[in-house]
Design an enzyme around this catalytic site. Structure first.
Site, PDB file in Angstrom:
ATOM      1  N   LYS A 146       7.060   3.084   2.454  1.00 58.65           N
ATOM      2  CA  LYS A 146       8.384   2.850   3.053  1.00 58.65           C
ATOM      3  C   LYS A 146       9.281   2.047   2.136  1.00 58.65           C
ATOM      4  CE  LYS A 146       6.342   1.506   7.468  1.00 58.65           C
ATOM      5  NZ  LYS A 146       5.205   0.691   7.021  1.00 58.65           N
ATOM      6  N   LYS A 198       1.481  -6.430  -3.702  1.00 59.31           N
ATOM      7  CA  LYS A 198       2.790  -6.725  -3.099  1.00 59.31           C
ATOM      8  C   LYS A 198       3.426  -7.965  -3.694  1.00 59.31           C
ATOM      9  CE  LYS A 198       2.685  -4.093   1.124  1.00 59.31           C
ATOM     10  NZ  LYS A 198       2.870  -4.032   2.562  1.00 59.31           N
ATOM     11  N   LYS A 219       1.045   5.210  -4.212  1.00 57.39           N
ATOM     12  CA  LYS A 219       1.056   5.530  -2.779  1.00 57.39           C
ATOM     13  C   LYS A 219       2.487   5.796  -2.277  1.00 57.39           C
ATOM     14  CE  LYS A 219       0.810   2.379   0.573  1.00 57.39           C
ATOM     15  NZ  LYS A 219       0.447   1.485   1.677  1.00 57.39           N
TER      16      LYS A 219
HETATM   17  N1  AQP Z   1       0.791   6.823   1.660  1.00 58.44           N
HETATM   18  C1  AQP Z   1      -0.027   6.709   2.686  1.00 58.44           C
HETATM   19  N2  AQP Z   1      -0.993   7.613   2.896  1.00 58.44           N
HETATM   20  C2  AQP Z   1      -1.839   7.516   3.971  1.00 58.44           C
HETATM   21  N3  AQP Z   1      -1.751   6.527   4.899  1.00 58.44           N
HETATM   22  C3  AQP Z   1      -0.786   5.620   4.719  1.00 58.44           C
HETATM   23  N4  AQP Z   1      -0.422   4.540   5.436  1.00 58.44           N
HETATM   24  C4  AQP Z   1       0.625   3.926   4.861  1.00 58.44           C
HETATM   25  N5  AQP Z   1       0.993   4.600   3.749  1.00 58.44           N
HETATM   26  C5  AQP Z   1       0.123   5.652   3.635  1.00 58.44           C
HETATM   27  C6  AQP Z   1      -1.104   4.118   6.652  1.00 58.44           C
HETATM   28  O1  AQP Z   1      -0.116   3.859   7.634  1.00 58.44           O
HETATM   29  C7  AQP Z   1      -0.544   2.771   8.441  1.00 58.44           C
HETATM   30  C8  AQP Z   1       0.519   1.741   8.530  1.00 58.44           C
HETATM   31  O2  AQP Z   1       0.793   1.164   7.281  1.00 58.44           O
HETATM   32  P1  AQP Z   1       1.691  -0.141   7.286  1.00 58.44           P
HETATM   33  O3  AQP Z   1       3.049   0.167   7.668  1.00 58.44           O
HETATM   34  O4  AQP Z   1       1.040  -1.190   8.096  1.00 58.44           O
HETATM   35  O5  AQP Z   1       1.626  -0.680   5.845  1.00 58.44           O
HETATM   36  P2  AQP Z   1       1.477  -0.043   4.478  1.00 58.44           P
HETATM   37  O6  AQP Z   1       0.147   0.603   4.341  1.00 58.44           O
HETATM   38  O7  AQP Z   1       1.801  -1.129   3.496  1.00 58.44           O
HETATM   39  O8  AQP Z   1       2.587   1.093   4.503  1.00 58.44           O
HETATM   40  P3  AQP Z   1       3.815   1.221   3.617  1.00 58.44           P
HETATM   41  O9  AQP Z   1       4.539   2.460   4.031  1.00 58.44           O
HETATM   42  O10 AQP Z   1       3.421   1.141   2.172  1.00 58.44           O
HETATM   43  O11 AQP Z   1       4.673  -0.036   4.045  1.00 58.44           O
HETATM   44  P4  AQP Z   1       5.369  -1.098   3.130  1.00 58.44           P
HETATM   45  O12 AQP Z   1       6.162  -0.302   2.126  1.00 58.44           O
HETATM   46  O13 AQP Z   1       6.223  -1.925   4.037  1.00 58.44           O
HETATM   47  O14 AQP Z   1       4.271  -1.892   2.490  1.00 58.44           O
HETATM   48  C9  AQP Z   1      -1.830   2.228   7.832  1.00 58.44           C
HETATM   49  O15 AQP Z   1      -2.921   2.770   8.555  1.00 58.44           O
HETATM   50  C10 AQP Z   1      -1.811   2.788   6.446  1.00 58.44           C
HETATM   51  O16 AQP Z   1      -3.115   2.978   5.938  1.00 58.44           O
END
Ligand code: AQP
Length: 339
Positions: free
Chosen positions: A204, A118, A201
């Protein structure tokens, strides 16, 4: 020393750092709903303090927090059974995270790959919060003595750190106070990948909206994104081994299997030999059938923000009732003088 047996309790959280994606749904929320059905006490959080480790527009953060709560409920979480609340409203998370900042070692934190991903090349300019994110996450979990944490594959390293922190705290203070939490990383889609690049991955915050399916996407948007999803020219294999080295094909099959609640092998038994031109419409139909009722319900719930705020306030109160005595006892163990 007598072995403390910790009662099973589930905790997990999602950042309101944008709209919910199919990755969040399949990797996390769908599992939350299954665990609620198992009858274990469950606490699900909108981790707004984690979200601000990167810049968030305040109005968008408010909206995303409420929308995430609507997403949890629309997907099947019942606020009467599970505790739903936003992290900032239970101060004990931050208070415990300070203790854990003093337990975790710099060497452990320096190994966290999410920070490296990040922060990117401009590490000097990343917030201190982004670096210390994993100690707050350990506090989120351990302030409830949670024993099980359902998450996607990307959170595995943070959960290992949570276990390391609990183990070191228990060792340093000669106690069994904190449980050694079990990650629950299960299902066909623990790592949903970008629709534009099968090695990245689904996220969001990916700048390309075409890379993800949002839980608020309508049927046309879902169809368009799946139709345009990157694939290769070959037909689908009939066995899982044939997906090796074909990241995009593997991803679409995993998504299908998770949405259909089938194993990858059974899906390939049905679709093996088909071209993507024939498989993609099947995936569109399934995704629309599964996701449209959730997005319609999210829309309905978002019409009444006051009701969502009341659910969050009630959840915060119930969460604090569990967290406050655990923090108090932690302070006593550490040697803080107080009432
Ligand atoms: N692509 C994914 N596949 C499976 N699980 C996922 N999770 C996130 N993306 C995937 C799971 O969702 C939960 C919450 O994630 P988060 O919002 O705390 O943070 P993150 O993992 O960083 O998700 P994002 O969507 O990638 O958010 P941003 O873009 O803001 O960093 C967790 O259980 C995660 O494993």
């Amino acid at each position: 020393m007598t072995e403390v047996v910790h009662t099973p309790r589930v905790f997990s959280g999602i950042q309101p750092s944008g709209g919910l994606t199919l990755g969040n749904y399949l990797g996390a929320i769908k599992r939350f709903v299954e665990m609620q059905a198992d009858g274990i006490e469950s606490i699900y959080c909108m981790v707004d303090l984690h979200a601000i480790t990167v810049w968030q527009d305040p109005d968008k953060l408010r909206h995303a927090t409420r929308e995430l709560c609507a997403g949890y409920i629309a997907a099947g979480l019942d606020p009467a059974k599970s505790i739903l609340f936003n992290q900032s409203q239970v101060a004990e998370h931050v208070q415990l995270s300070w203790i854990f900042n003093c337990v975790a070692r710099m060497g452990w934190m320096n190994r966290m790959t999410q920070f490296k991903d990040k922060a990117g090349k401009n590490r000097e300019n990343a917030s201190v919060g982004l670096f210390s994110y994993p100690t707050l996450m350990a506090a989120d979990i351990l302030v409830y003595h949670a024993t099980h944490v359902p998450v996607g594959e990307d959170q595995k390293q943070h959960l290992e750190l949570t276990r390391d922190i609990a183990t070191k705290f228990n060792h340093d203070f000669g106690t069994d106070f904190f449980p050694i939490t079990e990650p629950v990383i299960e299902g066909a889609a623990t790592r949903v990948m970008s629709l534009r690049d099968g090695t990245k991955k689904m996220s969001k915050s990916d700048p390309s909206d075409m890379s993800r399916i949002n839980m608020t996407d309508d049927a046309d948007a879902i169809a368009q994104k799946i139709r345009k999803a990157k694939t290769d020219p070959d037909a689908l294999p009939s066995e899982a081994g044939g997906l090796e080295g074909r990241a995009e094909a593997q991803n679409l099959i995993n998504i299908y299997a998770a949405l259909a609640e089938m194993s990858v092998e059974d899906v390939l038994g049905e679709v093996g030999g088909k071209q993507f031109s024939a498989f993609k419409p099947m995936l569109v139909d399934l995704a629309v059938a599964r996701l449209s009722p959730i997005s319609a319900e999210m829309d309905r719930l978002m019409q009444d923000e006051a009701e969502i705020d009341a659910i969050l306030a009630d959840g915060s109160e119930r969460a604090r009732a569990i967290a406050a005595p655990i923090l108090k006892k932690t302070y006593e163990i550490v040697g803080m003088v107080g009432a």
